[in-house]
Design a protein around this motif. Structure first.
Motif, mmCIF file in Angstrom:
data_model
loop_
_atom_site.group_PDB
_atom_site.id
_atom_site.type_symbol
_atom_site.label_atom_id
_atom_site.label_comp_id
_atom_site.label_asym_id
_atom_site.label_seq_id
_atom_site.Cartn_x
_atom_site.Cartn_y
_atom_site.Cartn_z
ATOM 1 N N VAL A 59 29.492 71.623 36.763
ATOM 2 C CA VAL A 59 29.113 71.736 38.128
ATOM 3 C C VAL A 59 30.173 71.678 38.901
ATOM 4 N N GLY A 60 31.199 70.773 38.565
ATOM 5 C CA GLY A 60 32.603 70.654 39.172
ATOM 6 C C GLY A 60 32.972 69.147 38.722
ATOM 7 N N PRO A 61 34.197 68.993 39.403
ATOM 8 C CA PRO A 61 35.114 67.400 39.084
ATOM 9 C C PRO A 61 34.402 66.492 39.437
ATOM 10 N N VAL A 62 34.221 65.269 38.865
ATOM 11 C CA VAL A 62 33.855 64.060 39.356
ATOM 12 C C VAL A 62 34.955 63.580 40.247
ATOM 13 N N ARG A 63 34.445 63.560 41.768
ATOM 14 C CA ARG A 63 35.432 63.367 42.830
ATOM 15 C C ARG A 63 35.394 61.607 43.180
ATOM 16 N N ARG A 64 36.529 61.109 43.020
ATOM 17 C CA ARG A 64 36.710 59.881 43.572
ATOM 18 C C ARG A 64 36.186 59.376 44.982
ATOM 19 N N GLU A 65 36.382 60.450 45.680
ATOM 20 C CA GLU A 65 35.704 60.431 47.213
ATOM 21 C C GLU A 65 34.084 60.101 47.286
ATOM 22 N N THR A 66 33.459 60.548 46.175
ATOM 23 C CA THR A 66 32.118 60.302 45.979
ATOM 24 C C THR A 66 31.895 58.816 46.169
ATOM 25 N N VAL A 282 37.121 72.713 60.864
ATOM 26 C CA VAL A 282 36.930 71.498 60.029
ATOM 27 C C VAL A 282 36.949 71.917 58.602
ATOM 28 N N ASP A 283 36.897 70.824 57.758
ATOM 29 C CA ASP A 283 36.696 70.875 56.431
ATOM 30 C C ASP A 283 35.112 70.455 55.662
ATOM 31 N N TYR A 284 34.579 69.461 56.442
ATOM 32 C CA TYR A 284 33.286 69.247 56.109
ATOM 33 C C TYR A 284 32.531 68.784 57.260
ATOM 34 N N ILE A 285 31.112 68.928 56.932
ATOM 35 C CA ILE A 285 30.163 68.436 57.859
ATOM 36 C C ILE A 285 29.350 67.226 57.318
ATOM 37 N N SER A 286 29.242 66.273 58.133
ATOM 38 C CA SER A 286 28.657 64.810 57.673
ATOM 39 C C SER A 286 27.071 65.075 57.359
ATOM 40 N N ALA A 287 26.696 64.235 56.644
ATOM 41 C CA ALA A 287 25.077 64.241 56.096
ATOM 42 C C ALA A 287 24.830 62.671 56.194
ATOM 43 N N ASP A 330 35.093 77.640 52.589
ATOM 44 C CA ASP A 330 34.051 77.012 52.367
ATOM 45 C C ASP A 330 34.216 75.476 53.197
ATOM 46 N N VAL A 331 32.977 75.031 53.644
ATOM 47 C CA VAL A 331 32.965 73.855 54.313
ATOM 48 C C VAL A 331 32.108 73.056 53.453
ATOM 49 N N HIS A 332 32.492 71.923 53.213
ATOM 50 C CA HIS A 332 31.831 71.134 52.209
ATOM 51 C C HIS A 332 31.078 70.060 53.097
ATOM 52 N N ILE A 333 30.117 69.062 52.194
ATOM 53 C CA ILE A 333 29.509 68.173 52.970
ATOM 54 C C ILE A 333 30.309 66.682 52.599
ATOM 55 N N SER A 334 30.219 65.891 53.609
ATOM 56 C CA SER A 334 30.702 64.498 53.485
ATOM 57 C C SER A 334 29.641 63.766 53.912
ATOM 58 N N PHE A 335 29.022 63.152 52.893
ATOM 59 C CA PHE A 335 27.639 62.420 53.022
ATOM 60 C C PHE A 335 27.957 60.833 53.153
ATOM 61 N N ASP A 336 28.589 60.785 54.545
ATOM 62 C CA ASP A 336 29.332 59.548 54.864
ATOM 63 C C ASP A 336 28.563 58.238 55.192
ATOM 64 N N GLU A 337 27.211 58.374 55.222
ATOM 65 C CA GLU A 337 26.421 57.206 55.356
ATOM 66 C C GLU A 337 24.853 57.570 54.368
ATOM 67 N N HIS A 390 31.739 66.590 48.722
ATOM 68 C CA HIS A 390 33.111 66.541 48.415
ATOM 69 C C HIS A 390 33.433 64.905 48.621
ATOM 70 N N SER A 391 32.689 64.220 49.419
ATOM 71 C CA SER A 391 32.836 62.954 49.755
ATOM 72 C C SER A 391 31.551 62.139 49.874
ATOM 73 N N ALA A 392 31.593 60.716 50.144
ATOM 74 C CA ALA A 392 30.221 60.313 50.561
ATOM 75 C C ALA A 392 30.809 58.666 50.548
ATOM 76 N N SER A 393 30.038 57.923 51.378
ATOM 77 C CA SER A 393 30.166 56.607 51.761
ATOM 78 C C SER A 393 28.826 55.756 51.831
ATOM 79 N N LEU A 394 28.914 54.862 51.038
ATOM 80 C CA LEU A 394 27.832 53.572 50.843
ATOM 81 C C LEU A 394 27.787 53.243 52.251
ATOM 82 N N ALA A 395 26.846 53.031 52.773
ATOM 83 C CA ALA A 395 26.814 52.286 54.237
ATOM 84 C C ALA A 395 25.867 51.019 53.979
ATOM 85 N N GLN A 396 26.525 50.135 54.160
ATOM 86 C CA GLN A 396 27.854 49.348 54.476
ATOM 87 C C GLN A 396 28.586 48.730 53.266
#
Length: 546
Positions: A59-66, A282-287, A330-337, A390-396
């Motif tokens: 599918v793609g690389p494992v991204r550390r930002e996940t 922008v590079d991402y849109i948040s989810a 391409d705009v990617h997703i930042s699942f930052d919460e 391409h990015s995700a953030s466990l809250a909190q």
């Protein structure tokens, strides 16, 4: 014919039991085939799911930002969370050493800061300079008093000690373009300007070089200070992004606000309007999405399937705008919460009226084994979408709906959700593979028929290692997992761990955080390219092969 009945025999294989989970166990052909047969026979009454993995289908690389997390000035996340001067483990700057150690063990990559809802009323300059001169403010977002004893320079210092990358949010609620470029100048310019020289005067001689920036937070939400329409927010996000790039160009990674959750009445139309204004900037849109056990465990365990569809919907909205604009970008997703959050829990309610406490205990959920299984499943889902997320953030991170808890002046301890996150972060490496999955379903009253198995595999081409992460979402029935790994040469099982408990509602406490831990999964067999394992109901499992 069932896959397990058509497997070729193997000259050697590996089994993992309670005494051998930490090391490989290579055994002779008779023993290997007997072990595999025993595993199949003992699981005969179980329902079966089959997965097929092939290194050619990535599918793609494992991204550390996940594996990002989130520190907001909310409750005790900062004060008595990461920061507590005078604590027995704290360093000279006041950072709790026990929390720093657990943060590193958790395997966090990026940390989003300082909010969250908090940022929409925040003045970044309040949190820099001598601590004795920093103003005390009302925090309208969480009805608390903010002392500003921790701010921008402090957080960057903590980030370096924790080994994480700061992901900064700017205030587009009560402030705007000027404040965003001011904080960028303060943070990133080496010197020679008023604000960069102020940073140096404040003790940070070298620039912070922050490249990851969120353009506001949840601006679609009526609860947000400075709430805006999609058109209003899209314009200010685009204007802010363009101004910030005038300073730092394409070195910046910028995140526009998506919808606060998929249930918002404006979901989809918000994404379309915002991206129509800001797509090129922008590079991402948040989810953002939180999941709650509202009383029906089957509904709670379907969270991964809900997240999966939510991501697919956001991708569709992004690609619609890309198509309309005839863009090659391409705009990617930042699942930052994202997290489990028992929003309706009566524990630690939000203050009100004339009560404006400092660092009150807020949103301090205690997480069950089932919650940890859901968190593991949500990480599996994020990895499966690594091509677009391409990015995700466990809250909190600490105390506030968090995997790490602290007692003021006392111990720090791990919640159940700590374990699947830490193990996935530690062992997901290389590429995420696209699996072919055949799984029975289970019934969720709210979500209908949902696959019982949720799984993902990663493959490190350099070492040849394959790691399989799997969740059995069923609340009542074990699930036999048959994995066809015959496309990989020379594999052997080196570790198999599972996280489950007879009581899926068991939760850790300060007094007992170790009675239920990830434990070796018995009966795992690897025979002729086929892996067999039995997954308990409501369980998260990791199987590593080298």
């Amino acid at each position: 014919m069932a896959p397990s009945e058509s497997r070729p025999s193997a000259p050697a294989s590996a089994t993992v039991g309670p005494d051998s989970a930490q090391a490989s166990a290579t055994v002779g052909p008779d023993s290997a085939q007997a072990s595999a047969k025993a595993g199949r026979d003992s699981a005969q009454a179980s329902r079966a799911a089959t997965v097929t993995a092939n290194p050619a289908f990535a599918v793609g690389p494992v991204r550390r930002e996940t594996f990002g997390a989130f520190v907001e000035h909310l409750g005790r996340c900062v004060y008595t969370g990461i920061y507590e001067p005078g604590h027995p483990t704290s360093d000279e700057a006041g950072w709790r050493g026990d929390v720093l150690e657990l943060t590193r063990e958790l395997g966090v990559s990026t940390v989003r800061y300082p909010g969250g809802n908090f940022v929409s009323g925040y003045r970044w300059e309040d949190g820099v300079g001598p601590k004795a001169e920093r103003p005390v403010r009302l925090d309208l977002a969480w009805h608390s008093t903010e002392t500003n004893q921790v701010g921008l320079d402090d957080f960057v210092d903590w980030s370096r000690k924790a080994g994480v990358e700061p992901m900064m949010a700017v205030n587009l609620g009560t402030r705007g373009v000027q404040e965003a470029i001011d904080v960028l100048e303060y943070s990133n310019l080496p010197g020679g300007t008023a604000l960069s020289d102020l940073r140096r005067k404040n003790g940070a001689e070298e620039p912070h070089n922050i490249t990851f920036w969120c353009l506001g937070n949840e601006m679609d939400g009526p609860w947000q200070i400075g709430h805006k329409t999609a058109q209003e927010y899209g314009r200010i996000a685009a204007e802010t992004a363009r101004a910030m790039r005038m300073i730092a160009g394409d070195t910046l990674r910028l995140v526009a606000c998506g919808s606060s959750n998929g249930r918002m009445p404006t979901f989809g139309e918000w994404e379309r309007t915002v991206l129509s204004e800001a797509y090129d900037d922008v590079d991402y849109i948040s989810a953002h999405h939180y999941f709650e056990n509202a009383g029906v465990l089957e509904d709670h365990l379907a969270a991964g399937a809900v997240m999966d569809q939510f991501i697919r919907d956001i991708v569709a909205h992004i690609d619609h705008v890309k198509s309309v604009r005839k863009s090659s970008k391409d705009v990617h997703i930042s699942f930052d919460e994202w997290n489990v959050w028992h929003i309706n829990s009566p524990r630690t309610p939000i203050p009100s009226g004339t009560d404006w406490p400092e660092a009150p205990a807020l949103l301090e959920d205690l997480y069950t084994v089932a919650d940890a299984v859901v968190v593991g499943d949500l990480l599996i889902t994020l990895l499966r979408h690594t091509d677009r997320v391409h990015s995700a953030s466990l809250a909190q991170l600490v105390n506030v709906i968090a995997p790490i808890m602290t007692a003021p002046g006392g111990a720090a301890w791990k919640q159940t959700t700590f374990h699947p996150f830490a193990l996935t972060s530690a062992h997901a490496r290389g590429e995420v593979l696209q699996l072919a999955v055949e799984s029975p379903s289970f019934a969720s009253p709210l979500h209908g028929e949902v696959p019982a198995l949720s799984a993902v595999a990663t493959h490190d081409r350099e070492t040849g290692a394959v790691t399989l992460f799997a969740v059995n979402r069923s609340t009542t029935e074990p699930l036999r997992l048959d994995a066809d790994l015959s496309a990989f040469a020379g594999l052997r099982v080196v570790e198999a761990l599972t996280f489950a408990n007879e009581d899926p509602l068991w939760h850790a406490t300060e007094q007992d955080s170790t009675s239920v831990l990830p434990s070796p999964l018995e009966g795992v067999a690897y025979d002729g390219g086929w892996l067999t394992a039995e997954l308990s109901p409501v369980s998260w499992t990791m199987i590593r092969l080298a």
